[in-house]
Structures are given as C-alpha cells and as structure tokens.
Design a protein around this motif. Sequence first.
Motif, PDB file in Angstrom:
ATOM      1  N   ALA A 145      24.728 -18.380  38.414  1.00 25.38           N
ATOM      2  CA  ALA A 145      24.397 -19.343  39.449  1.00 25.38           C
ATOM      3  C   ALA A 145      23.368 -18.806  40.433  1.00 25.38           C
ATOM      4  O   ALA A 145      22.635 -19.554  41.035  1.00 25.38           O
ATOM      5  N   SER A 146      23.321 -17.483  40.615  1.00 28.04           N
ATOM      6  CA  SER A 146      22.369 -16.927  41.575  1.00 28.04           C
ATOM      7  C   SER A 146      21.343 -16.061  40.861  1.00 28.04           C
ATOM      8  O   SER A 146      21.646 -15.435  39.854  1.00 28.04           O
ATOM      9  N   PRO A 147      20.109 -16.014  41.385  1.00 25.88           N
ATOM     10  CA  PRO A 147      19.085 -15.200  40.724  1.00 25.88           C
ATOM     11  C   PRO A 147      19.427 -13.717  40.820  1.00 25.88           C
ATOM     12  O   PRO A 147      19.987 -13.257  41.806  1.00 25.88           O
ATOM     13  N   ALA A 148      19.082 -12.985  39.788  1.00 31.87           N
ATOM     14  CA  ALA A 148      19.375 -11.554  39.751  1.00 31.87           C
ATOM     15  C   ALA A 148      18.198 -10.781  40.316  1.00 31.87           C
ATOM     16  O   ALA A 148      17.066 -11.231  40.262  1.00 31.87           O
ATOM     17  N   SER A 171      14.821 -13.970  36.057  1.00 38.84           N
ATOM     18  CA  SER A 171      13.725 -14.910  35.824  1.00 38.84           C
ATOM     19  C   SER A 171      13.046 -14.574  34.500  1.00 38.84           C
ATOM     20  O   SER A 171      13.209 -13.478  33.952  1.00 38.84           O
ATOM     21  N   GLU A 172      12.244 -15.503  34.007  1.00 40.32           N
ATOM     22  CA  GLU A 172      11.506 -15.255  32.772  1.00 40.32           C
ATOM     23  C   GLU A 172      10.571 -14.051  32.936  1.00 40.32           C
ATOM     24  O   GLU A 172      10.450 -13.218  32.037  1.00 40.32           O
ATOM     25  N   ALA A 173       9.933 -13.925  34.096  1.00 39.57           N
ATOM     26  CA  ALA A 173       9.041 -12.784  34.344  1.00 39.57           C
ATOM     27  C   ALA A 173       9.816 -11.472  34.318  1.00 39.57           C
ATOM     28  O   ALA A 173       9.337 -10.473  33.769  1.00 39.57           O
ATOM     29  N   GLN A 174      11.020 -11.445  34.887  1.00 38.15           N
ATOM     30  CA  GLN A 174      11.846 -10.233  34.877  1.00 38.15           C
ATOM     31  C   GLN A 174      12.296  -9.898  33.458  1.00 38.15           C
ATOM     32  O   GLN A 174      12.292  -8.732  33.049  1.00 38.15           O
ATOM     33  N   GLU A 175      12.696 -10.917  32.710  1.00 34.29           N
ATOM     34  CA  GLU A 175      13.106 -10.713  31.315  1.00 34.29           C
ATOM     35  C   GLU A 175      11.938 -10.137  30.514  1.00 34.29           C
ATOM     36  O   GLU A 175      12.093  -9.184  29.748  1.00 34.29           O
ATOM     37  N   GLN A 176      10.761 -10.711  30.698  1.00 34.56           N
ATOM     38  CA  GLN A 176       9.584 -10.264  29.957  1.00 34.56           C
ATOM     39  C   GLN A 176       9.207  -8.834  30.340  1.00 34.56           C
ATOM     40  O   GLN A 176       8.879  -8.022  29.473  1.00 34.56           O
ATOM     41  N   ALA A 177       9.269  -8.501  31.620  1.00 33.78           N
ATOM     42  CA  ALA A 177       8.967  -7.140  32.056  1.00 33.78           C
ATOM     43  C   ALA A 177       9.941  -6.146  31.422  1.00 33.78           C
ATOM     44  O   ALA A 177       9.543  -5.036  31.040  1.00 33.78           O
ATOM     45  N   ALA A 178      11.198  -6.526  31.281  1.00 27.97           N
ATOM     46  CA  ALA A 178      12.185  -5.649  30.640  1.00 27.97           C
ATOM     47  C   ALA A 178      11.839  -5.435  29.171  1.00 27.97           C
ATOM     48  O   ALA A 178      11.982  -4.326  28.646  1.00 27.97           O
ATOM     49  N   VAL A 179      11.362  -6.470  28.492  1.00 29.16           N
ATOM     50  CA  VAL A 179      10.976  -6.344  27.079  1.00 29.16           C
ATOM     51  C   VAL A 179       9.776  -5.405  26.943  1.00 29.16           C
ATOM     52  O   VAL A 179       9.739  -4.546  26.050  1.00 29.16           O
ATOM     53  N   VAL A 180       8.797  -5.548  27.826  1.00 33.77           N
ATOM     54  CA  VAL A 180       7.624  -4.675  27.783  1.00 33.77           C
ATOM     55  C   VAL A 180       8.046  -3.225  28.013  1.00 33.77           C
ATOM     56  O   VAL A 180       7.627  -2.314  27.284  1.00 33.77           O
ATOM     57  N   GLU A 181       8.913  -2.987  29.000  1.00 31.36           N
ATOM     58  CA  GLU A 181       9.399  -1.633  29.268  1.00 31.36           C
ATOM     59  C   GLU A 181      10.163  -1.086  28.062  1.00 31.36           C
ATOM     60  O   GLU A 181       9.995   0.075  27.669  1.00 31.36           O
ATOM     61  N   TYR A 182      10.994  -1.915  27.441  1.00 32.31           N
ATOM     62  CA  TYR A 182      11.754  -1.530  26.252  1.00 32.31           C
ATOM     63  C   TYR A 182      10.803  -1.062  25.150  1.00 32.31           C
ATOM     64  O   TYR A 182      11.000  -0.004  24.547  1.00 32.31           O
ATOM     65  N   CYS A 183       9.760  -1.845  24.907  1.00 35.75           N
ATOM     66  CA  CYS A 183       8.794  -1.492  23.859  1.00 35.75           C
ATOM     67  C   CYS A 183       8.063  -0.198  24.200  1.00 35.75           C
ATOM     68  O   CYS A 183       7.882   0.667  23.334  1.00 35.75           O
ATOM     69  N   SER A 188       1.742  -9.478  12.489  1.00 34.16           N
ATOM     70  CA  SER A 188       2.117  -9.119  13.856  1.00 34.16           C
ATOM     71  C   SER A 188       3.275 -10.008  14.287  1.00 34.16           C
ATOM     72  O   SER A 188       3.640 -10.951  13.590  1.00 34.16           O
ATOM     73  N   LEU A 189       3.828  -9.679  15.452  1.00 34.39           N
ATOM     74  CA  LEU A 189       4.954 -10.433  16.007  1.00 34.39           C
ATOM     75  C   LEU A 189       4.535 -11.065  17.321  1.00 34.39           C
ATOM     76  O   LEU A 189       4.013 -10.377  18.203  1.00 34.39           O
ATOM     77  N   TYR A 190       4.765 -12.367  17.461  1.00 33.10           N
ATOM     78  CA  TYR A 190       4.513 -13.088  18.712  1.00 33.10           C
ATOM     79  C   TYR A 190       5.841 -13.609  19.239  1.00 33.10           C
ATOM     80  O   TYR A 190       6.643 -14.153  18.477  1.00 33.10           O
ATOM     81  N   ILE A 191       6.047 -13.449  20.542  1.00 37.44           N
ATOM     82  CA  ILE A 191       7.291 -13.886  21.165  1.00 37.44           C
ATOM     83  C   ILE A 191       6.996 -14.798  22.338  1.00 37.44           C
ATOM     84  O   ILE A 191       6.245 -14.432  23.246  1.00 37.44           O
ATOM     85  N   GLU A 192       7.593 -15.973  22.321  1.00 40.44           N
ATOM     86  CA  GLU A 192       7.583 -16.880  23.471  1.00 40.44           C
ATOM     87  C   GLU A 192       8.895 -16.632  24.198  1.00 40.44           C
ATOM     88  O   GLU A 192       9.969 -16.861  23.655  1.00 40.44           O
ATOM     89  N   MET A 193       8.802 -16.107  25.424  1.00 39.31           N
ATOM     90  CA  MET A 193       9.992 -15.795  26.212  1.00 39.31           C
ATOM     91  C   MET A 193      10.479 -17.025  26.966  1.00 39.31           C
ATOM     92  O   MET A 193       9.679 -17.774  27.521  1.00 39.31           O
ATOM     93  N   LYS A 194      11.794 -17.194  26.992  1.00 35.72           N
ATOM     94  CA  LYS A 194      12.432 -18.237  27.792  1.00 35.72           C
ATOM     95  C   LYS A 194      13.641 -17.615  28.483  1.00 35.72           C
ATOM     96  O   LYS A 194      14.313 -16.753  27.935  1.00 35.72           O
TER      97      LYS A 194
END
Length: 163
Positions: A18-21, A45-57, A104-110
């Motif tokens: 219910a609340s943003p992380a 948020s989608e931007a936070q999720e995406q930043a985590a994926v980039v860091e993971y990679c 290659s791999l393309y990902i649309e983040m949601k």
Amino acid sequence: APTEAAGRWSMATDAPSASPAAPPPPATATTSASEVMRRCTAGMSEAQEQAAVVEYCELRGIPVYHIPNEGRRSPRGGAALRRQGLRAGVPDLCVPVARGRYHSLYIEMKAGGGKVSPAQAEWITLLRSHGMCAAVCYGSRNAAALIDRYMALGEPPSPPSAT
C-alpha cells in the motif's frame, strides 16, 4: 528456454504494498547479486525495480543497458529525437548477449499493476520475429530470474571459419 504466456513472462512476482518503498541502498564492493534481490521489496517504483536489475547484472558481469524512451519533451525536442531513432514502445532494458537461439534479451519492466501498451506489445512481437528473446517482467525478481534462465541457455554455435 524461457517460457512466456501471451507475451507475459509467466513467473509470479511480489504483490505491491500500500505504501511506496524506499529505494534499495547502493551496492558496496562486497554486495552480491543475491543481496541486491533480497533488498527488493513490494511497492518499489518501476524505476527502482529497473535500477535493481541493472545493479544485479553489473554484479554478475552481464552487460545491460537502458533504452531511455520515457520522459516528457517539448514538441520540438520530441520531433528531433524521433528523427534520431526514438521509438515509442521499445523495451526498457537490453542484455546484448547471444544465448541459445536468441541474439539478445529485451525486457519491458513493469511494477505493481503496470500494463503493456499497444506499442510495447508490437515491439515485443517485432523483436521476437527477428530472433530476440523479448519479455515483460513484473518486478526485479521476475527480471533477474529471466536473466538467469536466459544466460543459462549457453552460447550459440560459432559460425564456420572461412578457409
């Protein structure tokens, strides 16, 4: 091979809260890729999720880049960018590594209840028709799991040498 259902990556994701992380703290020299995913929480948020994926990679040594199609622009600025190749609907992330039968791999983040736009669905279909693996991922954990499965497909066969 990664499995998809109706153009949507089929792995379950965390339910939004219910609340943003708060965004995950930045990585340190000793942060592992698994620690990055443990820090991800529902409600990011989608931007936070995406930043985590980039860091993971990055922590796993997997090349990844963001395709910056979002954002507001003036009509003049938008027209200039479209002439330079900006296209609505292009997926958010690209892993430019050939694996299995894919180029290659393309990902649309949601994040949360994000919906795929018609332009995004068209791009995913187009990319697939040209030998790319393209998927919609709902959250960073979902994306990390897809990337792991994609990278496990193995390198494609080498082309024959010209002799």
